[in-house]
Scaffold this motif. Structure first.
Motif, PDB file in Angstrom:
ATOM      1  N   GLN A   1      57.660 154.933  13.024  1.00 19.11           N
ATOM      2  CA  GLN A   1      57.764 156.324  13.640  1.00 19.11           C
ATOM      3  C   GLN A   1      58.925 156.627  14.020  1.00 19.11           C
ATOM      4  O   GLN A   1      59.323 157.857  14.112  1.00 19.11           O
ATOM      5  N   THR A   2      60.093 155.941  14.155  1.00 19.22           N
ATOM      6  CA  THR A   2      61.482 156.335  14.582  1.00 19.22           C
ATOM      7  C   THR A   2      62.414 155.938  13.177  1.00 19.22           C
ATOM      8  O   THR A   2      63.503 156.464  13.674  1.00 19.22           O
ATOM      9  N   VAL A   3      62.003 155.252  12.266  1.00 18.35           N
ATOM     10  CA  VAL A   3      62.913 155.157  11.227  1.00 18.35           C
ATOM     11  C   VAL A   3      63.219 156.445  10.695  1.00 18.35           C
ATOM     12  O   VAL A   3      62.382 157.307  10.028  1.00 18.35           O
ATOM     13  N   ALA A   4      64.505 156.668  10.422  1.00 24.16           N
ATOM     14  CA  ALA A   4      65.122 158.061   9.837  1.00 24.16           C
ATOM     15  C   ALA A   4      66.710 157.761   9.674  1.00 24.16           C
ATOM     16  O   ALA A   4      67.212 156.867  10.247  1.00 24.16           O
ATOM     17  N   PRO A   5      67.030 158.486   8.616  1.00 26.50           N
ATOM     18  CA  PRO A   5      68.548 158.378   8.425  1.00 26.50           C
ATOM     19  C   PRO A   5      69.486 158.746   9.509  1.00 26.50           C
ATOM     20  O   PRO A   5      69.245 159.627  10.385  1.00 26.50           O
ATOM     21  N   ALA A   6      70.549 157.994   9.972  1.00 22.92           N
ATOM     22  CA  ALA A   6      71.374 158.024  10.895  1.00 22.92           C
ATOM     23  C   ALA A   6      71.988 159.626  10.960  1.00 22.92           C
ATOM     24  O   ALA A   6      72.127 160.270  12.156  1.00 22.92           O
ATOM     25  N   PHE A   7      72.216 160.306   9.775  1.00 21.62           N
ATOM     26  CA  PHE A   7      72.589 161.824   9.999  1.00 21.62           C
ATOM     27  C   PHE A   7      71.706 162.538   8.920  1.00 21.62           C
ATOM     28  O   PHE A   7      71.623 162.342   7.749  1.00 21.62           O
TER      29      PHE A   7
ATOM     30  N   ALA B   1      73.493 164.009  14.295  1.00 22.45           N
ATOM     31  CA  ALA B   1      73.360 162.506  14.603  1.00 22.45           C
ATOM     32  C   ALA B   1      72.293 162.108  15.429  1.00 22.45           C
ATOM     33  O   ALA B   1      71.724 162.954  16.377  1.00 22.45           O
ATOM     34  N   LYS B   2      71.380 161.264  14.955  1.00 21.49           N
ATOM     35  CA  LYS B   2      70.244 160.770  15.386  1.00 21.49           C
ATOM     36  C   LYS B   2      70.436 160.040  16.826  1.00 21.49           C
ATOM     37  O   LYS B   2      71.270 159.547  17.201  1.00 21.49           O
ATOM     38  N   ALA B   3      69.470 160.671  18.017  1.00 21.74           N
ATOM     39  CA  ALA B   3      69.733 160.735  19.162  1.00 21.74           C
ATOM     40  C   ALA B   3      69.557 159.182  19.688  1.00 21.74           C
ATOM     41  O   ALA B   3      70.363 158.958  20.689  1.00 21.74           O
ATOM     42  N   ASP B   4      69.169 158.043  18.866  1.00 23.11           N
ATOM     43  CA  ASP B   4      69.002 156.791  19.539  1.00 23.11           C
ATOM     44  C   ASP B   4      69.909 156.077  18.735  1.00 23.11           C
ATOM     45  O   ASP B   4      69.669 154.629  18.773  1.00 23.11           O
ATOM     46  N   LEU B   5      70.983 156.434  18.137  1.00 23.86           N
ATOM     47  CA  LEU B   5      72.049 155.798  17.613  1.00 23.86           C
ATOM     48  C   LEU B   5      72.736 154.754  18.513  1.00 23.86           C
ATOM     49  O   LEU B   5      73.087 155.234  19.530  1.00 23.86           O
TER      50      LEU B   5
ATOM     51  N   GLN C   1      77.812 157.085  22.320  1.00 22.38           N
ATOM     52  CA  GLN C   1      76.557 157.284  23.150  1.00 22.38           C
ATOM     53  C   GLN C   1      77.344 157.733  24.425  1.00 22.38           C
ATOM     54  O   GLN C   1      78.270 156.982  25.415  1.00 22.38           O
ATOM     55  N   ASP C   2      76.738 158.542  25.103  1.00 21.02           N
ATOM     56  CA  ASP C   2      77.194 159.294  26.389  1.00 21.02           C
ATOM     57  C   ASP C   2      76.436 158.140  27.500  1.00 21.02           C
ATOM     58  O   ASP C   2      75.418 157.719  27.523  1.00 21.02           O
TER      59      ASP C   2
ATOM     60  N   THR D   1      69.550 154.108   7.003  1.00 22.31           N
ATOM     61  CA  THR D   1      68.245 154.333   7.663  1.00 22.31           C
ATOM     62  C   THR D   1      68.474 153.549   9.013  1.00 22.31           C
ATOM     63  O   THR D   1      68.918 152.314   9.035  1.00 22.31           O
ATOM     64  N   GLU D   2      68.035 154.082  10.125  1.00 23.45           N
ATOM     65  CA  GLU D   2      68.244 153.431  11.443  1.00 23.45           C
ATOM     66  C   GLU D   2      66.972 153.879  12.370  1.00 23.45           C
ATOM     67  O   GLU D   2      66.095 154.709  11.731  1.00 23.45           O
ATOM     68  N   GLY D   3      66.256 152.580  12.994  1.00 20.21           N
ATOM     69  CA  GLY D   3      65.280 152.759  13.790  1.00 20.21           C
ATOM     70  C   GLY D   3      64.420 151.447  13.995  1.00 20.21           C
ATOM     71  O   GLY D   3      64.859 150.660  13.239  1.00 20.21           O
TER      72      GLY D   3
END
Length: 516
Positions: free
Chosen positions: A268-274, A302-306, A339-340, A262-264
């Motif tokens: 409101q932004t906590v969610a699994p990385a994938f 993949a979560k956008a804010d990883l 990350q780009d 879990t990342e975040g």
């Protein structure tokens, strides 16, 4: 008495010289101390250690394998008289390799902005099982007791094959010969996208389990991703390679479940990385024959804010052996996420916009790092047919930071109106990969004006303003000549008339005298 005076004078002179030289010596020692601790004091935050290719190395029992690390020095100072050394730990579980040397330290001498490859040869011990280990590497500077930089890495070990192989396969028919592949049928290229490890298996329930010779184990032998690099915010297909290590027992009714960390930063932004792009995270496979292999595939997002780093994904497995006994097993894989780089430039400020050959124009703009990664060794290069090439080094730009680009461009060739000049900005990522981007501006260059006043023997004519003296003098001279001519002619005519009158009077006088 003279000798005593000379002796006292010598003692005073020696004391004076010692007093003068002592502060200089103390100051030199302070400078030397500052030089020895400069990296530790202000450069450690800019030194990083990475595994070459960002790969997780895999070792085999009894075999020597080379592991190459890359040390990047972006600290702002040169890294000299330093060493890179692995932490051997206190137990065999912490250090899975044969300890063949008292010290594995390798020397480092890296100038600021450069990198150095360091290779280690490790031989895995034969008693180490198949597992994933966390190994730490440290950088020490000369004279320092504590590490200025520490970095942990994953390493996979492979257990030594069993010396006594299992008995040959029994006569139980295999209803599904061959490998079972779950997916859309696409042929993905094999990619080393990260590391993996296999856990143990447990058996529970089922009839006839007591009669089983051994527990069939299903392990992860590797995985691949399509595309090769997983980008934050994008979809990718994960394909996991499985193998049934039992040479006599087929496994069936297999259920796999993927669990990502879990990342975040907030609720409101906590969610699994994938997360699965569609459907659920569970995958079903009919079975794998004895000593057989199979692949399972799933499409993930993949979560956008990883952040740019590897993420561990746990894989739980449930399956049955040929007797119907249920077996639980677990494994894990490590998927690197990229990350780009994302940045923008402000408008150019050019002063002046028109210059002569040999003159300079000041060009300024700002670089805004809008991405989530740090930009290393940023450099701006200005090139064009009308100017001399100019380079500006900006250094490292943190995420969310602003860097100012300020260059002086010298005109080299005259142009017919405004001409294009290209600014090329290059930067490196954490792995040292160089990327570039460009932006154009326009500058007009005119021919160089010759300074006549600076030439020897030449004087700049003074421009006179006001009444035109020379034309007036010429006109006045002409008028004066005309007047003189007119006056002379009138005098001549007057003289001629007077002469004629005198002659007439003389004749009249002579005539009157004759008459008398």
């Amino acid at each position: 008495m003279k000798r005593l005076r000379r002796l006292l004078a010598g003692v005073c002179l020696a004391a004076l010289l010692a007093t003068v030289m002592m502060p200089a010596k103390i100051q030199a020692e302070e400078v030397q101390t500052q030089e020895n601790t400069s990296v530790e004091a202000k450069g450690a935050s800019g030194i990083s250690i990475m595994s070459e290719g960002n790969k997780v190395p895999t070792f085999e029992a009894g075999k020597s394998t080379t592991w190459t690390l890359i040390v990047h020095n972006n600290s702002g100072v040169d890294l000299t008289d330093a060493v890179l050394s692995p932490s051997l730990g206190n137990t065999n579980e912490e250090w899975p390799f044969n300890t063949e040397y008292q010290s594995y330290a390798k020397e480092l001498n890296i100038k600021n902005g450069e990198s150095q490859k360091v290779s280690f040869d490790f031989t895995q011990r034969e008693d180490v099982t198949t597992s994933r280990h966390t190994l730490q590497f440290n950088i020490y500077v000369q004279g320092g007791q504590d590490a200025v930089v520490s970095q942990k890495f994953y390493a996979n070990t492979t257990a030594k094959p069993a010396e006594n192989p299992e008995p040959p396969a029994d006569n139980i028919p295999d209803p599904n010969p061959g490998d079972q592949i779950i997916g859309d049928g696409m042929d993905f290229p094999s990619v080393d996208a990260g590391g993996f490890s296999n856990g143990g298996a447990s058996i529970s329930g089922g009839g006839g389990s007591e009669g089983s010779a051994s527990v069939p184990r299903v392990i992860v032998t590797g995985f691949k991703t399509d595309p090769e690099e997983v980008r934050a915010g994008g979809n990718f297909t994960l394909t996991i390679h499985l193998k049934n290590t039992s040479k006599s027992t087929r496994v069936r009714n297999m259920l796999f479940d993927l669990s990502a960390p879990t990342e975040g930063t907030d609720a409101q932004t906590v969610a699994p990385a994938f997360l699965p792009a569609s459907g659920s995270s569970s995958i079903y496979l009919d079975g794998i024959k004895a000593n057989g292999a199979a692949d399972i595939s799933i499409q993930l997002n993949a979560k956008a804010d990883l952040l740019q780093k590897p993420y561990s994904v746990d894989l739980s497995m449930k399956y049955e052996d040929s007797d119907g006994a249920q077996i639980d097993a677990a494994s894990s894989i490590s998927i690197p996420v990229k990350q780009d780089a994302r940045f923008e430039f402000s408008d150019f400020e050019i002063s002046p916009e028109n210059i002569s050959v040999g003159d300079e124009a000041n060009v300024m703009c700002n670089l805004y790092n809008l991405g989530r990664i740090k930009l290393y060794n940023v450099k701006a290069t200005f090139e064009g047919a009308c100017i001399k090439k100019e380079e500006v080094f900006l250094g490292n730009v943190e995420s969310g930071a602003t860097a100012s680009i300020d260059a002086m461009l010298e005109g080299a060739q005259a142009t017919a109106g405004p001409a294009n000049v290209t600014m090329t900005v290059s930067y490196e990522d954490e792995a040292g990969k160089i990327s570039t981007t460009t932006k154009d501006l326009q500058i007009e260059v005119m021919e160089m004006m010759e300074d006549v006043s600076m030439m020897p023997g030449m004087e700049m004519p003074v421009e006179e303003k006001g009444f035109p003296v020379i034309p007036a003098a010429v006109i006045a001279g002409i008028v004066l000549v005309i007047i003189i001519i007119i006056v002379v002619r009138k005098k001549r005519k007057k003289r001629q008339r007077l002469n004629e009158e005198e002659e007439l009077l003389d004749e009249l006088d002579r005539s009157s005298e004759d008459e008398r």
